[in-house]
Design an enzyme around this catalytic site. Structure first.
Site, PDB file in Angstrom:
ATOM      1  N   ARG A   1       0.840  -1.217   0.000  1.00 40.20           N
ATOM      2  CA  ARG A   1       0.000   0.000   0.000  1.00 40.20           C
ATOM      3  C   ARG A   1       0.862   1.250   0.000  1.00 40.20           C
ATOM      4  NH1 ARG A   1      -2.244   1.812   4.552  1.00 40.20           N
ATOM      5  NH2 ARG A   1      -2.526  -0.271   5.399  1.00 40.20           N
TER       6      ARG A   1
ATOM      7  N   TYR B   1     -16.369  14.834 -15.599  1.00 43.62           N
ATOM      8  CA  TYR B   1     -16.832  13.439 -15.587  1.00 43.62           C
ATOM      9  C   TYR B   1     -17.835  13.297 -14.428  1.00 43.62           C
ATOM     10  CZ  TYR B   1     -16.879   8.527 -14.401  1.00 43.62           C
ATOM     11  OH  TYR B   1     -17.292   7.265 -14.058  1.00 43.62           O
TER      12      TYR B   1
ATOM     13  N   ASP C   1      -7.180  17.305 -14.983  1.00 45.14           N
ATOM     14  CA  ASP C   1      -7.436  15.919 -15.369  1.00 45.14           C
ATOM     15  C   ASP C   1      -7.057  15.788 -16.843  1.00 45.14           C
ATOM     16  OD1 ASP C   1      -8.563  13.528 -16.304  1.00 45.14           O
ATOM     17  OD2 ASP C   1     -10.168  13.582 -14.812  1.00 45.14           O
TER      18      ASP C   1
ATOM     19  N   LYS D   1      -8.182   4.493 -19.275  1.00 47.38           N
ATOM     20  CA  LYS D   1      -8.524   4.921 -20.634  1.00 47.38           C
ATOM     21  C   LYS D   1      -7.319   4.772 -21.559  1.00 47.38           C
ATOM     22  CE  LYS D   1     -12.505   5.842 -18.745  1.00 47.38           C
ATOM     23  NZ  LYS D   1     -12.318   5.971 -17.325  1.00 47.38           N
TER      24      LYS D   1
HETATM   25  C1  4LM Z   1     -16.404   7.642 -18.927  1.00 44.90           C
HETATM   26  N1  4LM Z   1     -14.762   8.150 -17.259  1.00 44.90           N
HETATM   27  O1  4LM Z   1     -16.427   8.860 -19.177  1.00 44.90           O
HETATM   28  P1  4LM Z   1     -12.029   5.615 -13.370  1.00 44.90           P
HETATM   29  N2  4LM Z   1     -11.584  11.387 -15.217  1.00 44.90           N
HETATM   30  C2  4LM Z   1     -12.201  11.379 -16.423  1.00 44.90           C
HETATM   31  C3  4LM Z   1     -12.996  10.292 -16.783  1.00 44.90           C
HETATM   32  O2  4LM Z   1     -13.571  10.319 -17.988  1.00 44.90           O
HETATM   33  C4  4LM Z   1     -13.173   9.225 -15.876  1.00 44.90           C
HETATM   34  C5  4LM Z   1     -12.532   9.282 -14.633  1.00 44.90           C
HETATM   35  C6  4LM Z   1     -11.733  10.366 -14.340  1.00 44.90           C
HETATM   36  C7  4LM Z   1     -15.686   7.217 -17.708  1.00 44.90           C
HETATM   37  C8  4LM Z   1     -15.898   6.040 -17.054  1.00 44.90           C
HETATM   38  C9  4LM Z   1     -17.077   5.176 -17.185  1.00 44.90           C
HETATM   39  C10 4LM Z   1     -12.002  12.525 -17.330  1.00 44.90           C
HETATM   40  C11 4LM Z   1     -14.022   8.110 -16.218  1.00 44.90           C
HETATM   41  C12 4LM Z   1     -12.675   8.192 -13.604  1.00 44.90           C
HETATM   42  O3  4LM Z   1     -13.235   5.075 -14.048  1.00 44.90           O
HETATM   43  O4  4LM Z   1     -12.207   5.737 -11.896  1.00 44.90           O
HETATM   44  O5  4LM Z   1     -10.738   4.936 -13.760  1.00 44.90           O
HETATM   45  O6  4LM Z   1     -11.836   7.133 -13.933  1.00 44.90           O
HETATM   46  O7  4LM Z   1     -16.932   6.814 -19.672  1.00 44.90           O
END
Ligand code: 4LM
Length: 397
Positions: A58, A111, A185, A210
């Protein structure tokens, strides 16, 4: 030996080395929760920070350290920290930056789960959150106070593709108060397309789920920034507050995905450019949001701060909601799914899926229309992606 002057492709492959006594080309997976100390004294010295070395996964793990070094190198950051998800990285970064009574200013288009963390989560714990449209710098100036600790945004914003000027926002925030932490981000761009730290931001967060991983088989995140901040995120935010630790196996998959990041991003962008041009000329489409189109509002800023316009497109169809959904349900090659940055082209409906954490009024305020459709353009042959959309859109025209 990796030098700063080496190219992106070289660094994405070679930066970061894990301990590897057998000389394996691909670093081993250190699938262990804990590490043996030579003595009680050594364990105590490591806990006290008087001796370097691993303690417990961790707090750090050699496989994870490899991808952290790679990401730090690519973002031009002093240090980076891997997390179990993008939300794990974002919540760790934000909880490591504020206490009750502090304030965060963020763009209103985020998001959906980041929006929920800020709007529904952090507010519950006495953090004041001001959501505004940061594309107008006067909104930022109005929102900043002597209690502001963080300015937070995405660019391009999920899902409208709104472009925010990183250098202008960072300068405005820092002119107001030099210790405001500007966190960007960078999920939609990756460091191949955009490097916010070089434009004045203090920290970058990622959903590595992603493009960074790129193969749709891992949930992961990153924080990158200066050593002090990343150290606080590691030894307090992630260790004590969120515990959102990336597994060594997922770190291994990420290291594999990162080796081809530039090639994949070039292809995502080339495919998206062709698909955006097709949509712009299609009579069933009323609006196309793609930073590479001259008709798109943020086009010029995007060209200044992004190497290429990215692989994400949002659009609105002229047809009503039911007819649009019926058409998209007929796609054969493209997949109806949330997430993005995978080899497969993914299509989703933000208002009922990724951004369903917004109420109808909040969606409107953030410029996310009920009819918006978001496409993560994949790596298939562009002619085949276009043919798939043509087959379902032509009957609507
Ligand atoms: C989506 N997105 O948009 P985790 N920051 C951005 C994101 O698009 C996302 C996250 C953080 C999508 C998920 C279902 C700009 C997520 C959050 O899913 O926690 O790895 O990331 O389709």
């Amino acid at each position: 030996m990796i030098h700063k002057s080496m190219g992106f492709a070289t660094r994405q492959i070679h930066a970061g080395k894990a301990e590897n006594s057998a000389g394996a080309l691909c670093a081993p997976i250190y699938q262990t929760s804990t590490f043996e100390f030579a003595s009680v004294e050594q364990g105590g010295a490591r806990f006290a920070g008087k001796e370097e070395g691993y303690i417990y996964s961790r707090l750090g793990n050699p496989t994870t350290a490899l991808v952290e070094a790679k990401l730090a190198n690519l973002e031009g950051a002093e240090d980076a920290l891997a997390a179990a998800s993008g939300m794990g990285a974002i919540s760790t970064a934000l909880w490591s930056s504020v206490s009750a009574g502090d304030e965060i200013v963020a763009d209103e288009t985020l998001y959906g789960c980041t929006y929920s963390l800020l709007e529904h989560g952090m507010r519950q714990f006495g953090v004041k959150v001001t959501l505004t449209d940061l594309s107008r710098v006067e909104n930022l100036k109005k929102a900043l106070t002597d209690k502001t600790k963080v300015v937070y945004f995405e660019t391009p914003c999920n899902p409208t593709m709104k472009i925010l000027n990183i250098a202008l926002i960072a300068k405005t925030a820092h002119d107001f108060k030099s210790d405001i932490r500007v966190i960007v981000d960078n999920t939609f761009c990756t460091p191949y397309l955009q490097r916010p730290l070089s434009l004045g931001a203090n920290a970058v967060v990622h959903s590595a789920t992603k493009y960074l991983n790129g193969h749709g088989d891992v949930i992961a995140g990153f924080i990158a920034g200066d050593k002090d901040f990343v150290g606080r995120c590691r030894m307090f935010g992630l260790k004590d507050l969120t515990g959102a630790v990336l597994s060594p196996f997922d770190a291994f998959l990420l290291a594999r995905g990162l080796k081809t990041l530039d090639i994949r991003m070039e292809r995502h962008c080339a495919n998206a450019k062709k698909l955006a041009a097709f949509f712009e000329n299609h009579p069933a489409v009323s609006k196309v949001c793609y930073p590479g189109l001259a008709s798109f509002e943020g086009h010029e800023t995007a060209a200044e701060q992004m190497r290429l316009p990215g692989g994400m497109i949002s659009l609105e169809l002229k047809a009503d909601k039911a007819a649009a959904a019926a058409a998209l349900n007929k796609l054969e090659l493209c997949t109806v799914a949330v997430s993005l940055g995978d080899a497969e082209t993914l299509v989703e409906h933000p208002a009922t899926m990724t951004h369903s954490t917004y109420s109808a009024e909040e969606l409107k305020a953030a410029g996310i229309s009920e009819g918006l459709v978001r496409i993560s353009v994949g790596l298939e042959d562009p002619e085949d992606i276009i043919a798939d959309f043509k087959a379902v859109l032509d009957p609507l025209a």
